[in-house]
Design a protein around this motif. Structure first.
Motif, PDB file in Angstrom:
ATOM      1  N   GLU A  98       9.064  40.278  65.946  1.00 52.93           N
ATOM      2  CA  GLU A  98       7.847  39.005  66.066  1.00 52.93           C
ATOM      3  C   GLU A  98       6.719  39.756  64.981  1.00 52.93           C
ATOM      4  OE1 GLU A  98       6.991  36.198  67.914  1.00 52.93           O
ATOM      5  OE2 GLU A  98       9.183  36.455  68.476  1.00 52.93           O
ATOM      6  N   PRO A  99       6.151  38.999  64.269  1.00 50.76           N
ATOM      7  CA  PRO A  99       4.853  39.469  63.447  1.00 50.76           C
ATOM      8  C   PRO A  99       4.112  40.341  64.310  1.00 50.76           C
ATOM      9  CG  PRO A  99       5.162  36.986  63.135  1.00 50.76           C
ATOM     10  CD  PRO A  99       6.041  37.515  64.378  1.00 50.76           C
ATOM     11  N   ARG A 100       3.205  41.302  63.904  1.00 46.99           N
ATOM     12  CA  ARG A 100       2.467  42.159  64.523  1.00 46.99           C
ATOM     13  C   ARG A 100       1.108  42.293  63.929  1.00 46.99           C
ATOM     14  NH1 ARG A 100       3.319  45.246  69.211  1.00 46.99           N
ATOM     15  NH2 ARG A 100       5.662  45.485  68.577  1.00 46.99           N
ATOM     16  N   LEU A 101      -0.074  41.656  64.605  1.00 43.35           N
ATOM     17  CA  LEU A 101      -1.336  42.026  64.120  1.00 43.35           C
ATOM     18  C   LEU A 101      -1.635  43.507  63.966  1.00 43.35           C
ATOM     19  CD1 LEU A 101      -3.843  40.447  63.643  1.00 43.35           C
ATOM     20  CD2 LEU A 101      -4.488  40.688  65.936  1.00 43.35           C
ATOM     21  N   LEU A 102      -2.092  44.111  62.861  1.00 43.24           N
ATOM     22  CA  LEU A 102      -2.535  45.451  62.815  1.00 43.24           C
ATOM     23  C   LEU A 102      -3.937  45.517  62.449  1.00 43.24           C
ATOM     24  CD1 LEU A 102       0.579  46.198  60.248  1.00 43.24           C
ATOM     25  CD2 LEU A 102       0.331  46.533  62.772  1.00 43.24           C
ATOM     26  N   LEU A 103      -4.628  44.656  61.995  1.00 43.25           N
ATOM     27  CA  LEU A 103      -6.047  44.664  61.619  1.00 43.25           C
ATOM     28  C   LEU A 103      -6.807  43.409  62.138  1.00 43.25           C
ATOM     29  CD1 LEU A 103      -8.039  46.322  59.146  1.00 43.25           C
ATOM     30  CD2 LEU A 103      -8.311  43.837  59.017  1.00 43.25           C
ATOM     31  N   HIS A 104      -7.809  43.479  62.933  1.00 43.00           N
ATOM     32  CA  HIS A 104      -8.519  42.323  63.773  1.00 43.00           C
ATOM     33  C   HIS A 104     -10.052  42.360  63.305  1.00 43.00           C
ATOM     34  CE1 HIS A 104     -10.116  39.206  66.510  1.00 43.00           C
ATOM     35  NE2 HIS A 104      -9.029  38.512  65.849  1.00 43.00           N
ATOM     36  N   GLU A 105     -10.635  41.587  62.590  1.00 36.77           N
ATOM     37  CA  GLU A 105     -11.886  41.420  62.437  1.00 36.77           C
ATOM     38  C   GLU A 105     -12.325  42.727  61.761  1.00 36.77           C
ATOM     39  OE1 GLU A 105     -13.783  38.603  62.412  1.00 36.77           O
ATOM     40  OE2 GLU A 105     -12.319  37.540  63.356  1.00 36.77           O
ATOM     41  N   GLY A 106     -11.820  43.368  60.715  1.00 30.50           N
ATOM     42  CA  GLY A 106     -12.091  44.558  60.199  1.00 30.50           C
ATOM     43  C   GLY A 106     -11.755  45.735  60.866  1.00 30.50           C
ATOM     44  N   GLU A 107     -11.279  45.564  62.189  1.00 28.48           N
ATOM     45  CA  GLU A 107     -10.893  46.944  63.220  1.00 28.48           C
ATOM     46  C   GLU A 107      -9.519  46.981  62.947  1.00 28.48           C
ATOM     47  OE1 GLU A 107     -13.044  48.811  64.656  1.00 28.48           O
ATOM     48  OE2 GLU A 107     -14.620  47.640  63.573  1.00 28.48           O
ATOM     49  N   PHE A 108      -9.003  48.218  62.676  1.00 31.99           N
ATOM     50  CA  PHE A 108      -7.564  48.663  62.726  1.00 31.99           C
ATOM     51  C   PHE A 108      -7.200  48.761  64.148  1.00 31.99           C
ATOM     52  CE2 PHE A 108      -9.156  50.619  58.876  1.00 31.99           C
ATOM     53  CZ  PHE A 108      -8.138  50.067  57.826  1.00 31.99           C
ATOM     54  N   LEU A 109      -5.985  48.269  64.501  1.00 30.01           N
ATOM     55  CA  LEU A 109      -5.307  48.209  66.005  1.00 30.01           C
ATOM     56  C   LEU A 109      -4.364  49.321  65.927  1.00 30.01           C
ATOM     57  CD1 LEU A 109      -4.922  44.401  66.257  1.00 30.01           C
ATOM     58  CD2 LEU A 109      -6.967  45.669  66.858  1.00 30.01           C
ATOM     59  N   GLU A 110      -4.974  50.607  66.444  1.00 27.02           N
ATOM     60  CA  GLU A 110      -4.102  51.721  66.239  1.00 27.02           C
ATOM     61  C   GLU A 110      -2.715  51.589  67.093  1.00 27.02           C
ATOM     62  OE1 GLU A 110      -4.848  54.099  64.252  1.00 27.02           O
ATOM     63  OE2 GLU A 110      -7.010  53.653  63.818  1.00 27.02           O
ATOM     64  N   ALA A 112      -0.897  49.198  67.763  1.00 27.21           N
ATOM     65  CA  ALA A 112       0.028  48.379  66.956  1.00 27.21           C
ATOM     66  C   ALA A 112       0.487  49.064  65.922  1.00 27.21           C
ATOM     67  CB  ALA A 112      -0.587  46.843  66.844  1.00 27.21           C
ATOM     68  N   MET A 113      -0.400  49.718  64.968  1.00 26.22           N
ATOM     69  CA  MET A 113      -0.031  50.485  63.873  1.00 26.22           C
ATOM     70  C   MET A 113       0.996  51.787  64.439  1.00 26.22           C
ATOM     71  SD  MET A 113      -3.694  50.803  62.051  1.00 26.22           S
ATOM     72  CE  MET A 113      -3.378  52.013  61.158  1.00 26.22           C
ATOM     73  N   ARG A 114       0.646  52.258  65.461  1.00 24.46           N
ATOM     74  CA  ARG A 114       1.762  53.444  65.716  1.00 24.46           C
ATOM     75  C   ARG A 114       2.998  52.825  66.130  1.00 24.46           C
ATOM     76  NH1 ARG A 114      -1.858  56.248  67.859  1.00 24.46           N
ATOM     77  NH2 ARG A 114      -2.383  54.950  69.648  1.00 24.46           N
ATOM     78  N   ARG A 115       3.245  51.656  66.847  1.00 19.93           N
ATOM     79  CA  ARG A 115       4.371  51.142  67.287  1.00 19.93           C
ATOM     80  C   ARG A 115       5.335  50.693  66.157  1.00 19.93           C
ATOM     81  NH1 ARG A 115       2.038  47.098  70.584  1.00 19.93           N
ATOM     82  NH2 ARG A 115       0.591  48.174  71.476  1.00 19.93           N
ATOM     83  N   GLU A 116       4.536  50.220  65.114  1.00 18.47           N
ATOM     84  CA  GLU A 116       5.184  49.809  63.760  1.00 18.47           C
ATOM     85  C   GLU A 116       5.446  50.839  62.822  1.00 18.47           C
ATOM     86  OE1 GLU A 116       6.732  46.981  63.557  1.00 18.47           O
ATOM     87  OE2 GLU A 116       5.872  46.067  65.424  1.00 18.47           O
ATOM     88  N   ARG A 117       4.685  52.202  62.946  1.00 20.47           N
ATOM     89  CA  ARG A 117       5.027  53.194  62.284  1.00 20.47           C
ATOM     90  C   ARG A 117       4.140  52.935  60.676  1.00 20.47           C
ATOM     91  NH1 ARG A 117       9.635  52.421  63.942  1.00 20.47           N
ATOM     92  NH2 ARG A 117      10.769  52.234  61.878  1.00 20.47           N
ATOM     93  N   ILE A 118       2.816  52.252  60.918  1.00 20.18           N
ATOM     94  CA  ILE A 118       2.055  51.787  59.753  1.00 20.18           C
ATOM     95  C   ILE A 118       1.010  52.574  59.569  1.00 20.18           C
ATOM     96  CG2 ILE A 118       1.041  50.059  58.337  1.00 20.18           C
ATOM     97  CD1 ILE A 118       3.931  49.466  58.644  1.00 20.18           C
ATOM     98  N   ASN A 119       0.630  53.168  58.562  1.00 18.67           N
ATOM     99  CA  ASN A 119      -0.626  53.902  58.310  1.00 18.67           C
ATOM    100  C   ASN A 119      -1.873  53.200  57.813  1.00 18.67           C
ATOM    101  OD1 ASN A 119      -0.635  54.499  55.757  1.00 18.67           O
ATOM    102  ND2 ASN A 119       0.961  56.301  56.087  1.00 18.67           N
ATOM    103  N   ARG A 120      -3.012  53.659  57.921  1.00 23.35           N
ATOM    104  CA  ARG A 120      -4.158  52.988  57.481  1.00 23.35           C
ATOM    105  C   ARG A 120      -4.041  52.910  55.753  1.00 23.35           C
ATOM    106  NH1 ARG A 120      -9.477  53.174  60.025  1.00 23.35           N
ATOM    107  NH2 ARG A 120      -9.207  53.652  62.165  1.00 23.35           N
ATOM    108  N   ASP A 121      -3.501  54.092  55.227  1.00 20.96           N
ATOM    109  CA  ASP A 121      -3.199  53.828  53.895  1.00 20.96           C
ATOM    110  C   ASP A 121      -2.246  52.619  53.278  1.00 20.96           C
ATOM    111  OD1 ASP A 121      -5.146  55.796  53.370  1.00 20.96           O
ATOM    112  OD2 ASP A 121      -3.345  57.246  52.971  1.00 20.96           O
TER     113      ASP A 121
END
Length: 154
Positions: A98-110, A112-121
């Motif tokens: 499924e697609p995953r929301l990682l950033l919403h209204e300028g806020e990082f969704l930590e 979701a990022m951790r589950r997908e192994r995606i970092n801020r950079d």
């Protein structure tokens, strides 16, 4: 090392033309989805098709008929899986994420990022690729099923 025989070169040309023609015919038969990149499963199939084609061309131990059969088998399996995934949710859940929301209204969704192994950079890079230099300028960033980012600006 640089040259073995004219027969080897001739084999590559003849088998290459035949394998390429077979690949085109099979791609036309099985449809556009065969080379799509809608999800990781599709990417694996595309890479595997390229690997099979290279093996047909360069490995004397693999006959043209064996190679074409391997191409047809892989495309048939992919067709069966994608056909089934359109009809049964269980199969769809097994082969497609499924697609995953990682950033919403300028806020990082930590989480979701951790589950997908995606970092801020990586998200910031996706924003820059979309022409956005500040996360607050983005309504959202979505990690799509093919691994790409979709960025929706404010």
């Amino acid at each position: 090392m640089f040259f073995d025989s004219w027969n080897d070169l001739l084999r590559v040309v003849v088998v290459g033309v035949c394998a390429y023609a077979s690949l085109i015919l099979l791609l036309r038969t099985f449809g556009k989805r065969t080379l799509s990149k809608m999800n990781a499963f599709d990417l694996v199939v595309t890479v595997a098709l390229g690997s099979i084609l290279a093996t047909i061309l360069l490995n004397r131990d693999v006959s043209l008929s064996e190679g074409v059969l391997a191409l047809a088998l892989l495309m048939s399996l992919q067709f069966a899986i994608t056909w089934s995934a359109v009809r049964w949710k269980l199969v769809q859940d097994l082969v497609a994420s499924e697609p995953r929301l990682l950033l919403h209204e300028g806020e990082f969704l930590e989480d979701a990022m951790r589950r997908e192994r995606i970092n801020r950079d990586e998200i910031l890079q996706g924003l820059r690729n979309a022409g956005i230099d500040d996360p607050s300028q983005a309504r959202c960033v979505v990690l799509e099923t093919d691994g790409s980012f979709s960025v929706i600006a404010r």
